[in-house]
Design an enzyme around this catalytic site. Structure first.
Site, PDB file in Angstrom:
ATOM      1  CB  CYS A   2     -20.566  66.311 103.684  1.00 36.12           C
ATOM      2  SG  CYS A   2     -20.261  64.558 103.798  1.00 36.12           S
ATOM      3  NE  ARG A  27     -23.281  70.957 108.139  1.00 41.73           N
ATOM      4  CZ  ARG A  27     -24.580  71.178 108.203  1.00 41.73           C
ATOM      5  NH1 ARG A  27     -25.022  72.262 108.791  1.00 41.73           N
ATOM      6  NH2 ARG A  27     -25.437  70.327 107.692  1.00 41.73           N
ATOM      7  CD1 TRP A  75     -20.840  61.531 109.053  1.00 38.07           C
ATOM      8  CD2 TRP A  75     -19.802  62.834 110.515  1.00 38.07           C
ATOM      9  NE1 TRP A  75     -21.151  61.084 110.315  1.00 38.07           N
ATOM     10  CE2 TRP A  75     -20.530  61.865 111.225  1.00 38.07           C
ATOM     11  CE3 TRP A  75     -19.052  63.786 111.237  1.00 38.07           C
ATOM     12  CZ2 TRP A  75     -20.556  61.807 112.618  1.00 38.07           C
ATOM     13  CZ3 TRP A  75     -19.090  63.724 112.621  1.00 38.07           C
ATOM     14  CH2 TRP A  75     -19.831  62.740 113.297  1.00 38.07           C
ATOM     15  CG  ASN A  99     -22.352  68.317 101.192  1.00 43.08           C
ATOM     16  OD1 ASN A  99     -21.246  67.796 101.197  1.00 43.08           O
ATOM     17  ND2 ASN A  99     -22.629  69.435 101.838  1.00 43.08           N
ATOM     18  N   GLY A 100     -24.704  64.741  99.967  1.00 40.54           N
ATOM     19  CA  GLY A 100     -25.946  64.013  99.656  1.00 40.54           C
ATOM     20  C   GLY A 100     -25.645  62.580  99.267  1.00 40.54           C
ATOM     21  CD  GLU A 478     -34.437  60.428 125.773  1.00 41.30           C
ATOM     22  OE1 GLU A 478     -33.934  59.880 126.769  1.00 41.30           O
ATOM     23  OE2 GLU A 478     -33.894  61.388 125.203  1.00 41.30           O
ATOM     24  CE  LYS A 482     -33.425  64.856 126.105  1.00 50.02           C
ATOM     25  NZ  LYS A 482     -32.757  63.614 125.951  1.00 50.02           N
ATOM     26  CD  GLU A 485     -31.231  65.604 129.737  1.00 46.12           C
ATOM     27  OE1 GLU A 485     -31.846  65.420 128.668  1.00 46.12           O
ATOM     28  OE2 GLU A 485     -30.036  65.340 129.873  1.00 46.12           O
ATOM     29  CG  HIS A 501     -49.046  47.603 140.403  1.00 48.35           C
ATOM     30  ND1 HIS A 501     -49.828  46.629 140.992  1.00 48.35           N
ATOM     31  CD2 HIS A 501     -49.111  47.382 139.070  1.00 48.35           C
ATOM     32  CE1 HIS A 501     -50.320  45.832 140.060  1.00 48.35           C
ATOM     33  NE2 HIS A 501     -49.906  46.275 138.881  1.00 48.35           N
ATOM     34  CE  LYS A 597     -24.339  66.382 123.264  1.00 46.00           C
ATOM     35  NZ  LYS A 597     -25.775  66.013 123.333  1.00 46.00           N
TER      36      LYS A 597
HETATM   37  C1  AGP Z   1     -29.134  63.129 127.422  1.00 47.75           C
HETATM   38  O1  AGP Z   1     -30.024  64.140 127.117  1.00 47.75           O
HETATM   39  C2  AGP Z   1     -28.233  63.415 128.526  1.00 47.75           C
HETATM   40  N1  AGP Z   1     -27.452  64.556 128.284  1.00 47.75           N
HETATM   41  C3  AGP Z   1     -27.527  62.247 129.180  1.00 47.75           C
HETATM   42  O2  AGP Z   1     -28.483  61.439 129.776  1.00 47.75           O
HETATM   43  C4  AGP Z   1     -26.637  61.346 128.294  1.00 47.75           C
HETATM   44  O3  AGP Z   1     -27.440  60.584 127.456  1.00 47.75           O
HETATM   45  C5  AGP Z   1     -25.782  60.446 129.192  1.00 47.75           C
HETATM   46  O4  AGP Z   1     -24.928  61.248 129.955  1.00 47.75           O
HETATM   47  C6  AGP Z   1     -24.966  59.449 128.398  1.00 47.75           C
HETATM   48  O5  AGP Z   1     -24.116  60.071 127.507  1.00 47.75           O
HETATM   49  P1  AGP Z   1     -23.482  59.303 126.289  1.00 47.75           P
HETATM   50  O6  AGP Z   1     -24.565  58.869 125.399  1.00 47.75           O
HETATM   51  O7  AGP Z   1     -22.542  60.301 125.662  1.00 47.75           O
HETATM   52  O8  AGP Z   1     -22.738  58.124 126.852  1.00 47.75           O
END
Ligand code: AGP
Length: 602
Positions: A2, A27, A75, A99-100, A478, A482, A485, A501, A597
């Site tokens: 929001c 946002r 939102w 907001n909140g 993960e 990160k 990437e 292994h 993205k």
């Molecule tokens: C995450 O840091 C990445 N940009 C990528 O792995 C992402 O999670 C993946 O492309 C899936 O995207 P989504 O969650 O929008 O489906």
């Protein structure tokens, strides 16, 4: 999430509000509204969807002359994104934006309803305006009524109120949610962050928690618990891009820092005193379901894996996880007693969407966990749970991952309740742990500073292994993703028990091992695995509450009785480590090379 804007003065209020709300669009929101008082007359407009809809609604309305005005982008959290639930909320002669979360709104609402007040919306916010008018009808003094109102509120709020009872005044209060006041001559502006007022106001005052007051004739009168107080304005930045990042260097950094806050939104109305509630789910979805299959990509796949541990362990339901791009072509055997869950931040990932369509063609019931309402995956699914992380701008996902994990944890308990596979005491202890999550996600200065210092030692070498066991294995995956990437360094996530292994052959002083060593889950087992690597001279960065003497570097996390709290705290450490390494390498943190993205191609 929001956003609030407000303005008192002679300029065109409609345009100031709409422009201000536009600056808050990034946002995320699903409805918007404005209310204006000019010459004692209240006018208001609301629209669901984009601001263009609100502009269309207001196109024949001109605002001119002195007046007060408030606006809001919402939102949806309490109640669906409908026009009735959109702010500003109306009483008989006043409007409020907020907001909140008003935590005690149910109690206040029942009290007001018993006294005959009619509520139009499902929101917590509406209680504020009715409380105000109740007190105003009793004592006929608007500021006294406003003060009495905010004294009754529990929880977090930033709120603005205008009323025909005192038409030239805006009342404001802040506690736990951000709000600032902008100044330019006799004009006074309000906003929930800098961006709407940059270019309009030249000076600013950032309200502190517990402060409230009113603006009249261009003058702000400010109070806190001790009474009236003075305040000093500061010069407002002119850099909008910087302001959108709330002063952080990168969107990713901002998003890491706001994880604690968004987690409250994710849990709101769902984590109740004694159970989990999802207004988007019903028993029918789970009828004749004996197992779950989750399909996702990238980070969302890692949250799916984490969820599978929780679902099997706590909800006692078999759960299989598949990478969507693999699932599509493996000719999977699908049974209609399987609930098909997709997880996606964007809701547009082509492979995940296609996997969902396949499952639907096979007659499976579907549920999506997503951050974007009305996205393709949400529309295609039988049911959807929104993660409510707010728009995520950094390509490397952080807060979306955190909120996906939280939804999966809540879903686990929801299914456990349905299946009666959890006893009351265990459910209570899970709910208690959940409520502590926002604290586990707090980024402290010493922690960030430590990771900044450590990062300089990890800019070379022939690779990173992030290792963990159980729930911490997906977190290791993960953490490695990160780092890959945004640093472009090679990193792998591995189950720590699996190193011997094969991958242990790589161990030497140039192999950096980031070891996730929670104290509440298999600590001794992980410790042995890390010792094996240390004996082969691997460089160890240990993350643990328990000091570990073989560590070359050590980041100490808090002791906690629940593994998920350790999980979230360690997640923040790995995110900050990746961020700081990337910054030192001079990379584009928010837009790493070759990545998008939203991946809408297979
Ligand atoms: C995450 O840091 C990445 N940009 C990528 O792995 C992402 O999670 C993946 O492309 C899936 O995207 P989504 O969650 O929008 O489906």
């Amino acid at each position: 999430m929001c956003g609030i804007v407000g303005y008192v003065g002679k300029k065109d209020k409609k345009e100031i509000l709409l422009d201000g709300l536009q600056e808050l669009e990034y946002r995320g929101y699903d409805s918007a509204g404005i209310a204006i008082i000019e010459e004692q007359k209240l006018k208001h407009f609301k629209a669901i969807g984009k601001l263009a809809n609100l502009r269309e609604r207001t196109k024949d309305y001109q605002s001119s002359g002195f007046g007060t005005s408030i606006g809001h982008t919402r939102w949806a959290t309490h109640g669906k994104p409908t026009e009735l639930n959109a702010h500003p909320h109306l009483g008989e002669y006043s409007f409020v934006v907020h907001n909140g979360i008003i935590e005690n709104y149910q109690i206040l609402k029942s009290e007001l309803q018993q006294e005959g007040t009619k509520f139009l919306s499902q929101t917590d916010t509406e209680t504020i305006v009715h409380l105000f008018e109740k007190y105003h009808n009793q004592n006929r003094d608007a500021f006294t009524a406003f003060t009495q109102t905010i004294q009754r509120l529990e929880g977090a709020y930033a709120t603005l109120l205008i009323t025909e009872a005192q038409a030239k005044t805006i009342f404001f209060a802040k506690n736990g949610s951000p709000m600032l006041i902008g100044f330019e001559g006799n004009d006074v502006y309000f906003a929930s962050s800098d961006t709407p007022i940059i270019g309009k106001a030249t000076e600013v005052y950032y309200l502190e928690d517990g402060e409230y007051g009113y603006v009249k004739d261009g003058k702000v009168t400010l109070f806190d618990a001790k009474g009236e107080k003075s305040f000093s304005k500061q010069t407002l930045t002119t850099n909008k891009a910087m302001a959108q990042k709330d002063g952080f260097r990168f969107f990713m950094e901002k998003e890491i820092y706001e994880q604690g806050e968004v987690m409250n939104d994710t849990m709101m109305g769902r984590v109740l005193d004694d159970r989990i509630e999802f207004e988007e789910l019903d028993n029918q979805l789970f009828e004749n379901i004996s197992n779950i299959k989750i399909c996702a990509c990238g980070t969302s796949y890692h949250s799916a894996l984490t969820g599978s541990y929780l679902l099997e362990r706590i909800a006692k339901i078999p759960c299989q996880v598949e990478i969507a791009s693999e699932f599509r072509y493996k000719e999977p055997l699908l049974r209609d007693d399987t609930l098909f869950i997709t997880i996606s931040q964007s809701g547009e990932t082509a492979d995940t969407l296609e996997a969902l369509k396949m499952a639907k063609r096979a007659g499976l019931k579907s549920l999506s966990i997503c951050n974007v309402d009305n996205s393709s995956i949400v529309r295609e699914s039988d049911r959807a749970i929104l993660t409510r992380a707010g728009i995520e701008k950094g390509v490397a996902s952080t807060k979306a991952f955190a909120t996906q994990i939280m939804v999966l944890w809540m879903l686990t308990l929801y299914i456990a309740q349905l299946k009666k596979s959890i006893d009351k005491e265990s459910l209570q202890s899970e709910l208690n742990a959940m409520r502590h999550t926002p604290k586990a996600l707090l980024v402290t200065n010493p922690l960030h500073e430590k990771l900044h210092r450590l990062s300089k030692r990890y800019l070379h070498g022939h690779g990173f292994f992030f290792i963990g066991r159980d729930l911490f294995f997906p977190l290791a995956l993960e953490g490695a993703l990160k780092l890959k990437e945004i640093s472009y360094l090679h990193a792998e996530g591995y189950p720590s028990g699996e190193m011997k292994h094969g991958p242990i052959a790589l161990a030497d002083s140039e192999l950096f091992t980031v070891a996730l060593m929670p104290k509440s889950l298999h600590y001794e087992k992980i410790k042995s695995n890390v010792e094996e690597l240390s004996a082969r001279d691997a460089t160890i960065l240990a993350i643990s509450p328990e000091p570990f003497e073989l560590a070359d570097d050590f980041v100490q996390t808090k002791y906690s009785s629940h593994p998920m709290l350790e999980f979230f705290e360690m997640m923040v450490v790995t995110q900050l480590l990746a961020l700081e390494i990337s910054v030192r390498l001079g990379n584009d943190v928010d837009m790493p090379r070759n990545l998008a993205k939203s991946v809408t191609v297979e």
